[in-house]
Design an enzyme around this catalytic site. Sequence first.
Site, PDB file in Angstrom:
ATOM      1  CB  SER A   1      17.440 -38.735  -5.131  1.00  0.00           C
ATOM      2  OG  SER A   1      16.895 -38.950  -4.471  1.00  0.00           O
TER       3      SER A   1
ATOM      4  CE  LYS B   1      11.313 -36.983 -10.446  1.00  0.00           C
ATOM      5  NZ  LYS B   1      11.479 -36.943  -8.767  1.00  0.00           N
TER       6      LYS B   1
ATOM      7  CD  GLU C   1       2.697 -38.493 -16.181  1.00  0.00           C
ATOM      8  OE1 GLU C   1       2.717 -38.206 -17.220  1.00  0.00           O
ATOM      9  OE2 GLU C   1       4.116 -38.689 -15.390  1.00  0.00           O
TER      10      GLU C   1
HETATM   11  C1  LIG Z   1      11.246 -38.297  -7.826  1.00  0.00           C
HETATM   12  C2  LIG Z   1      12.438 -38.539  -6.609  1.00  0.00           C
HETATM   13  C3  LIG Z   1      12.840 -39.256  -6.138  1.00  0.00           C
HETATM   14  C4  LIG Z   1      12.116 -40.883  -6.847  1.00  0.00           C
HETATM   15  O1  LIG Z   1      12.243 -41.081  -9.027  1.00  0.00           O
HETATM   16  P1  LIG Z   1      12.933 -41.773  -9.913  1.00  0.00           P
HETATM   17  O2  LIG Z   1      12.855 -42.100 -10.871  1.00  0.00           O
HETATM   18  O3  LIG Z   1      12.845 -43.932  -8.465  1.00  0.00           O
HETATM   19  O4  LIG Z   1      14.673 -41.730  -8.780  1.00  0.00           O
HETATM   20  C5  LIG Z   1      13.620 -39.860  -5.795  1.00  0.00           C
HETATM   21  N1  LIG Z   1      14.334 -38.686  -5.083  1.00  0.00           N
HETATM   22  C6  LIG Z   1      13.732 -37.543  -5.013  1.00  0.00           C
HETATM   23  C7  LIG Z   1      14.358 -36.402  -4.694  1.00  0.00           C
HETATM   24  C8  LIG Z   1      12.883 -37.518  -6.162  1.00  0.00           C
HETATM   25  O5  LIG Z   1      12.502 -35.728  -6.597  1.00  0.00           O
END
Ligand SMILES: *Cc1c(COP(=O)(O)O)cnc(C)c1O
Length: 405
Positions: free
Chosen positions: A388, A101, A123
């Site tokens: 992610s 993010k 938000e």
């Molecule tokens: C917020 C988050 C997501 C989901 O958000 P996307 O916009 O779909 O990428 C996925 N993995 C992690 C670790 C997150 O913090």
Amino acid sequence: MNYNGINFDTYLKNYPDDNGYFGKYGGSYIPENLQAAMQEITEAYFTICKSSKFVNELRRIRREFQGRPTPISYLERLSGSLGNVQIYVKREDLNHTGAHKLNHCMGEALLAKYMGKKKVIAETGAGQHGVALATAAAYFGLECDIYMGSVDIKKQAPNVARMKILGANVVEVTHGLATLKEAVDSAFEAYAKDYKDCIYCIGSVVGPHPFPMMVRDFQSVVGIEAREQFIELTGELPDAVVACVGGGSNAMGMFSGFLNDPVNIYGVEPLGRGEKLGDHAASLKYGTEGIMHGFNSIMLKDKNGEPAPVYSVASGLDYPSSGPEHAFLHDAGRVKYDVVNDEETIDAFFKLSRLEGIIPAIESSHAVAYAMKLAKEMNKGSILVNLSGRGDKDMDYIIENYGIR
Ligand SMILES: *Cc1c(COP(=O)(O)O)cnc(C)c1O
């Protein structure tokens, strides 16, 4: 590469169109008084963010502050336990703050600074976007207002503490159900009053134009790095690329690097407890076309056509829609969207921890779980997974609800 009438050689330049449409999806469905604000951001994006000064500053920040490029790791023991397919992960868990993010938050906040804004506003539900934006605001010396429902404030105490330590102002939203939806409404209301001095920073590839495009472009660093690194490591492209999809930002970042390649691309949505409406958040698989939160996409609706209640074990994935570009790639057939349930996800969470020494976020565990299934089906070849985020934030929840496996 041409695919179903779409020319992917020039895709990233041509999509979205000038009005923010990916085919019929996207656009900007917001009150008149906010259109001017979106127009201002769109124009600033095309002039400022494409300038070499901005690009070079963001590059330096990514290197010196975020710790980019993040590596790709080969999962030798997990791959070996499944057969002959090689599984690799792009380590966004090693990006500063522990998830992807920050990639778009640093871009959005740098843009705010170049535009002369004093404040960023957003938000947050689970608090991950709030923490990433509070980090970016601290780095650039911007004020930061994060709107959060009082129910979520209670549930997400560690992230609330993080935001406050980083100097953000956490604004409690008490009306209605006091969760994410109300927080979105309040944040937009505050923004409409104050948009001369601040910029709204959306947390995924969702919302009105230009956000789905802008957030994708800031996240595309993931796909660009991953493609280069994978070729350097193995001499070839992966056979498959996999990412989890909530709003869809980590997935779009990764996918954008491979859309023009002969690579199978998979987006993984949360099936949660099962197929019944309210038990999952698999909007692309079970949803229909509709407008919410300022954009047209595929969404899960209740009987009245309103956004349906959704559920996932991963709080970052429980959103009743996905970004318009995912809806477009879904209909075009370029990306295959599929699901894994909570149980498969938790199994993958422990497998990756035990076999590789990497504790993944529960969101990312969805992508790992799907790659494990795919590996068994494929029999040979390679899979690249976008990991992610890291799972530190999920420790207490896992121990409380699943124990140690
Ligand atoms: C917020 C988050 C997501 C989901 O958000 P996307 O916009 O779909 O990428 C996925 N993995 C992690 C670790 C997150 O913090």
